[in-house]
Structures are given as C-alpha cells and as structure tokens.
Scaffold this motif. Structure first.
Motif, PDB file in Angstrom:
ATOM      1  N   ALA A 196       0.835  -1.208   0.000  1.00 42.89           N
ATOM      2  CA  ALA A 196       0.000   0.000   0.000  1.00 42.89           C
ATOM      3  C   ALA A 196       0.863   1.248   0.000  1.00 42.89           C
ATOM      4  CB  ALA A 196      -0.939  -0.010   1.208  1.00 42.89           C
ATOM      5  N   ARG A 197       1.928   1.247   0.782  1.00 42.79           N
ATOM      6  CA  ARG A 197       2.838   2.403   0.820  1.00 42.79           C
ATOM      7  C   ARG A 197       3.520   2.621  -0.520  1.00 42.79           C
ATOM      8  NH1 ARG A 197       5.097   0.653   6.590  1.00 42.79           N
ATOM      9  NH2 ARG A 197       3.641   1.819   7.894  1.00 42.79           N
ATOM     10  N   ALA A 198       3.973   1.535  -1.142  1.00 43.43           N
ATOM     11  CA  ALA A 198       4.640   1.657  -2.443  1.00 43.43           C
ATOM     12  C   ALA A 198       3.690   2.212  -3.496  1.00 43.43           C
ATOM     13  CB  ALA A 198       5.202   0.307  -2.873  1.00 43.43           C
ATOM     14  N   LEU A 199       2.460   1.721  -3.501  1.00 39.66           N
ATOM     15  CA  LEU A 199       1.469   2.229  -4.449  1.00 39.66           C
ATOM     16  C   LEU A 199       1.177   3.704  -4.193  1.00 39.66           C
ATOM     17  CD1 LEU A 199      -0.951  -0.828  -4.420  1.00 39.66           C
ATOM     18  CD2 LEU A 199       0.457  -0.069  -6.349  1.00 39.66           C
ATOM     19  N   ARG A 200       1.051   4.067  -2.921  1.00 42.34           N
ATOM     20  CA  ARG A 200       0.821   5.468  -2.548  1.00 42.34           C
ATOM     21  C   ARG A 200       1.984   6.331  -3.011  1.00 42.34           C
ATOM     22  NH1 ARG A 200       2.130   6.423   3.265  1.00 42.34           N
ATOM     23  NH2 ARG A 200       4.139   6.300   2.250  1.00 42.34           N
ATOM     24  N   ASP A 201       3.207   5.851  -2.800  1.00 41.64           N
ATOM     25  CA  ASP A 201       4.389   6.615  -3.189  1.00 41.64           C
ATOM     26  C   ASP A 201       4.479   6.804  -4.700  1.00 41.64           C
ATOM     27  OD1 ASP A 201       5.061   6.838  -0.542  1.00 41.64           O
ATOM     28  OD2 ASP A 201       6.689   5.377  -0.617  1.00 41.64           O
ATOM     29  N   GLU A 202       3.871   5.892  -5.443  1.00 40.97           N
ATOM     30  CA  GLU A 202       3.849   6.014  -6.900  1.00 40.97           C
ATOM     31  C   GLU A 202       2.717   6.920  -7.374  1.00 40.97           C
ATOM     32  OE1 GLU A 202       6.061   5.018  -9.188  1.00 40.97           O
ATOM     33  OE2 GLU A 202       7.285   4.451  -7.467  1.00 40.97           O
ATOM     34  N   GLY A 203       1.933   7.460  -6.439  1.00 40.89           N
ATOM     35  CA  GLY A 203       0.910   8.427  -6.798  1.00 40.89           C
ATOM     36  C   GLY A 203      -0.511   7.916  -6.779  1.00 40.89           C
ATOM     37  N   ALA A 204      -0.710   6.664  -6.398  1.00 41.56           N
ATOM     38  CA  ALA A 204      -2.065   6.120  -6.340  1.00 41.56           C
ATOM     39  C   ALA A 204      -2.738   6.488  -5.028  1.00 41.56           C
ATOM     40  CB  ALA A 204      -2.030   4.597  -6.481  1.00 41.56           C
ATOM     41  N   GLU A 205      -4.047   6.560  -5.061  1.00 40.96           N
ATOM     42  CA  GLU A 205      -4.834   6.690  -3.841  1.00 40.96           C
ATOM     43  C   GLU A 205      -5.176   5.265  -3.419  1.00 40.96           C
ATOM     44  OE1 GLU A 205      -9.171   8.284  -2.298  1.00 40.96           O
ATOM     45  OE2 GLU A 205      -8.519   8.752  -4.329  1.00 40.96           O
ATOM     46  N   VAL A 206      -4.737   4.869  -2.223  1.00 36.36           N
ATOM     47  CA  VAL A 206      -4.898   3.483  -1.781  1.00 36.36           C
ATOM     48  C   VAL A 206      -5.820   3.422  -0.571  1.00 36.36           C
ATOM     49  CG1 VAL A 206      -3.719   1.405  -0.975  1.00 36.36           C
ATOM     50  CG2 VAL A 206      -2.583   2.920  -2.605  1.00 36.36           C
ATOM     51  N   VAL A 207      -6.822   2.553  -0.668  1.00 36.34           N
ATOM     52  CA  VAL A 207      -7.690   2.248   0.456  1.00 36.34           C
ATOM     53  C   VAL A 207      -7.350   0.818   0.864  1.00 36.34           C
ATOM     54  CG1 VAL A 207     -10.056   1.915   1.249  1.00 36.34           C
ATOM     55  CG2 VAL A 207      -9.527   3.738  -0.394  1.00 36.34           C
ATOM     56  N   HIS A 208      -6.694   0.661   2.019  1.00 39.72           N
ATOM     57  CA  HIS A 208      -6.351  -0.670   2.503  1.00 39.72           C
ATOM     58  C   HIS A 208      -7.514  -1.175   3.339  1.00 39.72           C
ATOM     59  CE1 HIS A 208      -3.658  -3.372   5.180  1.00 39.72           C
ATOM     60  NE2 HIS A 208      -4.284  -4.068   4.267  1.00 39.72           N
ATOM     61  N   ALA A 209      -8.271  -2.117   2.805  1.00 42.05           N
ATOM     62  CA  ALA A 209      -9.480  -2.609   3.463  1.00 42.05           C
ATOM     63  C   ALA A 209      -9.195  -3.667   4.509  1.00 42.05           C
ATOM     64  CB  ALA A 209     -10.450  -3.156   2.418  1.00 42.05           C
ATOM     65  N   GLY A 210      -7.966  -4.169   4.563  1.00 33.94           N
ATOM     66  CA  GLY A 210      -7.628  -5.195   5.539  1.00 33.94           C
ATOM     67  C   GLY A 210      -8.103  -6.566   5.109  1.00 33.94           C
ATOM     68  N   ALA A 236       9.855   0.029  -5.438  1.00 33.98           N
ATOM     69  CA  ALA A 236       9.799   1.018  -4.364  1.00 33.98           C
ATOM     70  C   ALA A 236      10.553   2.275  -4.787  1.00 33.98           C
ATOM     71  CB  ALA A 236      10.389   0.460  -3.080  1.00 33.98           C
ATOM     72  N   THR A 237       9.984   3.425  -4.487  1.00 32.22           N
ATOM     73  CA  THR A 237      10.667   4.672  -4.785  1.00 32.22           C
ATOM     74  C   THR A 237      11.592   5.078  -3.649  1.00 32.22           C
ATOM     75  OG1 THR A 237       8.805   5.915  -3.890  1.00 32.22           O
ATOM     76  CG2 THR A 237       8.833   5.530  -6.265  1.00 32.22           C
ATOM     77  N   CYS A 238      11.305   4.584  -2.450  1.00 37.35           N
ATOM     78  CA  CYS A 238      12.134   4.924  -1.298  1.00 37.35           C
ATOM     79  C   CYS A 238      12.032   3.794  -0.290  1.00 37.35           C
ATOM     80  CB  CYS A 238      11.681   6.235  -0.662  1.00 37.35           C
ATOM     81  SG  CYS A 238      12.673   6.685   0.767  1.00 37.35           S
ATOM     82  N   ALA A 239      13.046   2.920  -0.271  1.00 38.16           N
ATOM     83  CA  ALA A 239      12.982   1.736   0.586  1.00 38.16           C
ATOM     84  C   ALA A 239      13.611   1.961   1.950  1.00 38.16           C
ATOM     85  CB  ALA A 239      13.662   0.572  -0.113  1.00 38.16           C
ATOM     86  N   THR A 240      14.102   3.150   2.229  1.00 40.12           N
ATOM     87  CA  THR A 240      14.811   3.354   3.490  1.00 40.12           C
ATOM     88  C   THR A 240      14.271   4.504   4.328  1.00 40.12           C
ATOM     89  OG1 THR A 240      16.422   4.778   2.388  1.00 40.12           O
ATOM     90  CG2 THR A 240      16.972   2.436   2.563  1.00 40.12           C
ATOM     91  N   ASP A 241      13.200   5.122   3.912  1.00 35.47           N
ATOM     92  CA  ASP A 241      12.637   6.239   4.658  1.00 35.47           C
ATOM     93  C   ASP A 241      12.165   5.758   6.025  1.00 35.47           C
ATOM     94  OD1 ASP A 241      11.128   8.314   5.726  1.00 35.47           O
ATOM     95  OD2 ASP A 241      10.155   8.797   3.843  1.00 35.47           O
ATOM     96  N   PRO A 242      12.723   6.304   7.128  1.00 36.45           N
ATOM     97  CA  PRO A 242      12.364   5.823   8.463  1.00 36.45           C
ATOM     98  C   PRO A 242      10.908   6.079   8.826  1.00 36.45           C
ATOM     99  CG  PRO A 242      13.743   7.776   8.611  1.00 36.45           C
ATOM    100  CD  PRO A 242      13.697   7.376   7.157  1.00 36.45           C
ATOM    101  N   SER A 243      10.228   6.972   8.129  1.00 34.57           N
ATOM    102  CA  SER A 243       8.831   7.221   8.453  1.00 34.57           C
ATOM    103  C   SER A 243       7.942   6.039   8.124  1.00 34.57           C
ATOM    104  CB  SER A 243       8.329   8.469   7.737  1.00 34.57           C
ATOM    105  OG  SER A 243       8.293   8.245   6.336  1.00 34.57           O
TER     106      SER A 243
END
Length: 113
Positions: free
Chosen positions: A25-39, A101-108
């Motif tokens: 979900a984070r990777a998709l978001r970082d690529e510019g998608a709006e992600v709804v993680h439904a669980g 991944a656009t950023c695999a090391t961001d501590p956030s």
C-alpha cells in the motif's frame, strides 16, 4: 494542477492476513495512487460490498493460499466492470515492492515502501 487523474486502488487481504500488504500500500501510494487498505475480508460478499462502496479503478487482492486465490478468481466474475489484480504469494508482493519502491529506506515507513 496537471489535470492528471489519480488511480484509486482498494487493497484487500483475501481470506487471511498478508504481511506485505502495508508495504505494498505504501509503495502504491508513493507512486501516486490513492490506496484504500481494506484489511482482511473473508468472503466474496464482503469484498464486493467494499469495492462497490469505495468505487476504485483497481481492486488489488492479496491471495496467499489456494482458497484465497479461488476467492480472488471469483471476484473478476462478480465485478466485471472492475480491474481485479491478484497477488498469489507474499513473496510475489515483496519482490514487486522491492523492485518498484521509490524509497525503501525512509524511516517514516518503518518498513519497505
């Protein structure tokens, strides 16, 4: 504003939990998608209702077992107007995240993004 339309993705863990759903979900978001993680959603009816309510462009389904894959396969039939993408295993998702991944090391993120 560029006028670019954002892709809306509903990410579902079909039947059982997938440890890589949040990094995906984070990777998709970082690529510019709006992600709804439904669980985790355990039935086709739950997933269909969620997809209808959220109105996504894509339904991404993590299907780690044979039963989960069968559930994911039935979604394409139940939602013919919607693009359904199934990830067969956690390994497939992890590899996709690592390669894209656009950023695999961001501590956030506390994990792969």
């Amino acid at each position: 504003m560029t006028g670019r339309r954002v892709t809306r993705i509903v990410l579902v863990e079909a039947g059982s939990a997938c440890s890589t759903a949040v990094p995906l979900a984070r990777a998709l978001r970082d690529e510019g998608a709006e992600v709804v993680h439904a669980g985790v959603l355990r039935t086709r009816e739950e997933i269909v209702a969620t997809a209808e309510q959220e109105d996504p462009d894509v339904l991404a389904v993590s299907a780690g077992s044979a039963a989960d894959q069968e559930l994911a396969d039935g979604l394409a039939t139940a939602l013919p107007e919607l693009r359904v993408v199934a990830f067969a295993t956690d390994t497939d998702v992890t590899r996709w995240v690592e390669e894209n991944a656009t950023c695999a090391t961001d501590p956030s993120s506390e994990a792969l993004r």
